[in-house]
Design a protein around this motif. Sequence first.
Motif, PDB file in Angstrom:
ATOM      1  N   SER A  25       0.836  -1.203  -0.159  1.00 38.44           N
ATOM      2  CA  SER A  25      -0.156   0.160   0.018  1.00 38.44           C
ATOM      3  C   SER A  25       0.988   1.272   0.031  1.00 38.44           C
ATOM      4  N   ALA A  26       2.109   1.183   0.584  1.00 38.35           N
ATOM      5  CA  ALA A  26       3.198   2.234   0.438  1.00 38.35           C
ATOM      6  C   ALA A  26       3.654   2.893  -0.726  1.00 38.35           C
ATOM      7  N   VAL A  27       3.438   1.812  -1.508  1.00 41.06           N
ATOM      8  CA  VAL A  27       3.896   2.270  -3.024  1.00 41.06           C
ATOM      9  C   VAL A  27       2.833   2.229  -3.922  1.00 41.06           C
ATOM     10  N   ALA A  28       1.585   1.727  -3.887  1.00 44.26           N
ATOM     11  CA  ALA A  28       0.676   1.440  -4.814  1.00 44.26           C
ATOM     12  C   ALA A  28       0.109   2.489  -5.127  1.00 44.26           C
ATOM     13  N   ASN A  29      -0.257   2.649  -6.546  1.00 41.40           N
ATOM     14  CA  ASN A  29      -1.021   3.915  -6.963  1.00 41.40           C
ATOM     15  C   ASN A  29      -2.421   3.476  -7.431  1.00 41.40           C
ATOM     16  N   ASP A  30      -3.333   4.432  -8.063  1.00 44.90           N
ATOM     17  CA  ASP A  30      -4.898   4.118  -8.136  1.00 44.90           C
ATOM     18  C   ASP A  30      -4.880   3.038  -9.133  1.00 44.90           C
ATOM     19  N   GLY A  31      -5.870   2.053  -8.930  1.00 44.77           N
ATOM     20  CA  GLY A  31      -5.924   0.928  -9.674  1.00 44.77           C
ATOM     21  C   GLY A  31      -5.093  -0.303  -9.349  1.00 44.77           C
ATOM     22  N   ALA A  32      -4.206  -0.094  -8.259  1.00 38.30           N
ATOM     23  CA  ALA A  32      -3.386  -1.289  -8.074  1.00 38.30           C
ATOM     24  C   ALA A  32      -4.135  -2.382  -7.548  1.00 38.30           C
ATOM     25  N   TRP A  33      -3.256  -3.799  -7.746  1.00 38.10           N
ATOM     26  CA  TRP A  33      -3.944  -4.786  -7.239  1.00 38.10           C
ATOM     27  C   TRP A  33      -2.898  -5.838  -6.769  1.00 38.10           C
ATOM     28  N   VAL A  34      -3.182  -6.800  -6.181  1.00 37.48           N
ATOM     29  CA  VAL A  34      -2.152  -8.054  -5.915  1.00 37.48           C
ATOM     30  C   VAL A  34      -2.657  -9.192  -6.371  1.00 37.48           C
ATOM     31  N   ASP A  35      -1.690 -10.141  -6.797  1.00 39.12           N
ATOM     32  CA  ASP A  35      -1.661 -11.323  -7.408  1.00 39.12           C
ATOM     33  C   ASP A  35      -0.967 -12.622  -6.803  1.00 39.12           C
ATOM     34  N   MET A  36      -1.524 -13.461  -6.872  1.00 34.40           N
ATOM     35  CA  MET A  36      -0.820 -14.670  -6.160  1.00 34.40           C
ATOM     36  C   MET A  36      -1.396 -16.164  -6.865  1.00 34.40           C
ATOM     37  N   GLU A  37      -0.456 -16.896  -6.844  1.00 31.28           N
ATOM     38  CA  GLU A  37      -0.342 -18.450  -7.280  1.00 31.28           C
ATOM     39  C   GLU A  37       0.093 -19.502  -6.539  1.00 31.28           C
ATOM     40  N   GLY A  38       1.492 -19.246  -6.505  1.00 31.47           N
ATOM     41  CA  GLY A  38       2.143 -20.473  -6.077  1.00 31.47           C
ATOM     42  C   GLY A  38       1.690 -20.944  -4.581  1.00 31.47           C
ATOM     43  N   LYS A  39       1.312 -20.023  -3.952  1.00 27.04           N
ATOM     44  CA  LYS A  39       1.133 -20.306  -2.168  1.00 27.04           C
ATOM     45  C   LYS A  39      -0.571 -20.648  -2.187  1.00 27.04           C
ATOM     46  N   LEU A  40      -1.033 -20.763  -3.231  1.00 27.02           N
ATOM     47  CA  LEU A  40      -2.443 -21.216  -3.201  1.00 27.02           C
ATOM     48  C   LEU A  40      -2.543 -22.699  -3.854  1.00 27.02           C
ATOM     49  N   ARG A  41      -1.377 -23.229  -3.753  1.00 22.31           N
ATOM     50  CA  ARG A  41      -1.610 -24.510  -4.134  1.00 22.31           C
ATOM     51  C   ARG A  41      -1.197 -25.561  -3.164  1.00 22.31           C
ATOM     52  N   VAL A  42      -1.783 -26.853  -3.159  1.00 22.24           N
ATOM     53  CA  VAL A  42      -1.223 -28.107  -2.378  1.00 22.24           C
ATOM     54  C   VAL A  42      -0.878 -29.045  -3.526  1.00 22.24           C
ATOM     55  N   LYS A  43       0.229 -29.784  -3.253  1.00 24.23           N
ATOM     56  CA  LYS A  43       0.830 -30.585  -4.160  1.00 24.23           C
ATOM     57  C   LYS A  43       0.592 -30.060  -5.688  1.00 24.23           C
ATOM     58  N   ASP A  44       0.748 -28.870  -5.936  1.00 30.12           N
ATOM     59  CA  ASP A  44       0.665 -28.383  -7.314  1.00 30.12           C
ATOM     60  C   ASP A  44      -0.761 -28.300  -7.653  1.00 30.12           C
ATOM     61  N   TRP A  45      -1.664 -28.423  -6.831  1.00 32.23           N
ATOM     62  CA  TRP A  45      -3.072 -28.287  -6.916  1.00 32.23           C
ATOM     63  C   TRP A  45      -3.705 -27.148  -6.562  1.00 32.23           C
ATOM     64  N   PHE A  46      -4.729 -26.260  -7.027  1.00 27.86           N
ATOM     65  CA  PHE A  46      -5.292 -25.228  -6.671  1.00 27.86           C
ATOM     66  C   PHE A  46      -6.035 -25.175  -5.431  1.00 27.86           C
ATOM     67  N   SER A  47      -6.035 -24.714  -4.271  1.00 24.85           N
ATOM     68  CA  SER A  47      -6.560 -24.971  -3.040  1.00 24.85           C
ATOM     69  C   SER A  47      -7.791 -23.693  -3.018  1.00 24.85           C
ATOM     70  N   VAL A  48      -9.052 -24.043  -3.386  1.00 21.81           N
ATOM     71  CA  VAL A  48     -10.203 -23.087  -3.021  1.00 21.81           C
ATOM     72  C   VAL A  48      -9.910 -22.500  -1.403  1.00 21.81           C
ATOM     73  N   GLU A  49      -9.777 -23.405  -0.720  1.00 22.96           N
ATOM     74  CA  GLU A  49      -9.722 -23.105   0.822  1.00 22.96           C
ATOM     75  C   GLU A  49      -8.641 -21.756   1.094  1.00 22.96           C
ATOM     76  N   PHE A  50      -7.635 -22.077   0.484  1.00 24.49           N
ATOM     77  CA  PHE A  50      -6.290 -21.009   0.588  1.00 24.49           C
ATOM     78  C   PHE A  50      -6.955 -19.710  -0.059  1.00 24.49           C
ATOM     79  N   ALA A  51      -7.492 -19.821  -1.296  1.00 25.75           N
ATOM     80  CA  ALA A  51      -7.952 -18.721  -2.090  1.00 25.75           C
ATOM     81  C   ALA A  51      -9.109 -17.907  -0.835  1.00 25.75           C
ATOM     82  N   ARG A  52      -9.844 -18.736  -0.539  1.00 28.73           N
ATOM     83  CA  ARG A  52     -11.049 -18.116   0.534  1.00 28.73           C
ATOM     84  C   ARG A  52     -10.431 -17.269   1.357  1.00 28.73           C
ATOM     85  N   GLU A  53      -9.448 -18.009   1.997  1.00 28.10           N
ATOM     86  CA  GLU A  53      -8.557 -17.547   3.102  1.00 28.10           C
ATOM     87  C   GLU A  53      -7.909 -16.150   2.722  1.00 28.10           C
TER      88      GLU A  53
END
Length: 226
Positions: A176-204
């Motif tokens: 937030s300290a460096v973000a501008n208008d329209g900023a977003w965050v994206d994540m992928e690897g840490k939403l996976r369990v044994k390389d499969w997407f985890s809806v539970e991690f995504a919801r968290e």
Amino acid sequence: MAPQLITLTGADERTDIDALVELVRTNPLVEIGLLYTATPEGRPRYPSRAWLREAAAALSGRCAIHVCGGGARRELLAGELGDLTRHAPRVQLNGILTLDVATEACRFADTLITQHHELNQQLLGVPARNHALLVDGSGGQGIAPAAWMAPDTEKPVGFAGGLGPQTLADQLSAISAVANDGAWVDMEGKLRVKDWFSVEFARECADIFASATTSPTPVTRPRRRP
């Protein structure tokens, strides 16, 4: 400025599409990132085009298509991905690109996102008004930077790298300290369990993001680097 959107990336063919629809229905700040490659070859994070078509249609307006690999890039530029992109307000074109390619790709998306790093510095000059940048200092390796930095631009800028259920809350204030208008965050690897997407991690992560962005704390904006 607090990021205004969270992109949860990497749903695969084991992911319940109805669960994704429910996730975005109950979390207005969530976007689902769907990875497309022309050669999925049975790899978990690259669903078949048929599955992507179904998921994108179901998520209509609440997903982004992430175009991965040279074959998929050529399909996008040939106008052959309309069955996917028509449902996605944002398209992310991954890889090292020339200024001409990135500019041309902007024709095929409401918002066209490219990755910002040393080898893509020239893309700051894309003239299209619908161009945005994703900063990922780890190069897709899922490693958070020692310090978050953003390019000096008026374009919307997103942030990725090492974000997930265990790290998102702590990293959001620094972003937030460096973000501008329209900023977003994206994540992928840490939403996976044994390389499969985890809806539970995504919801968290969606819940963490909603909590943090609806109760922002004042931040001091450091100087940006070029």
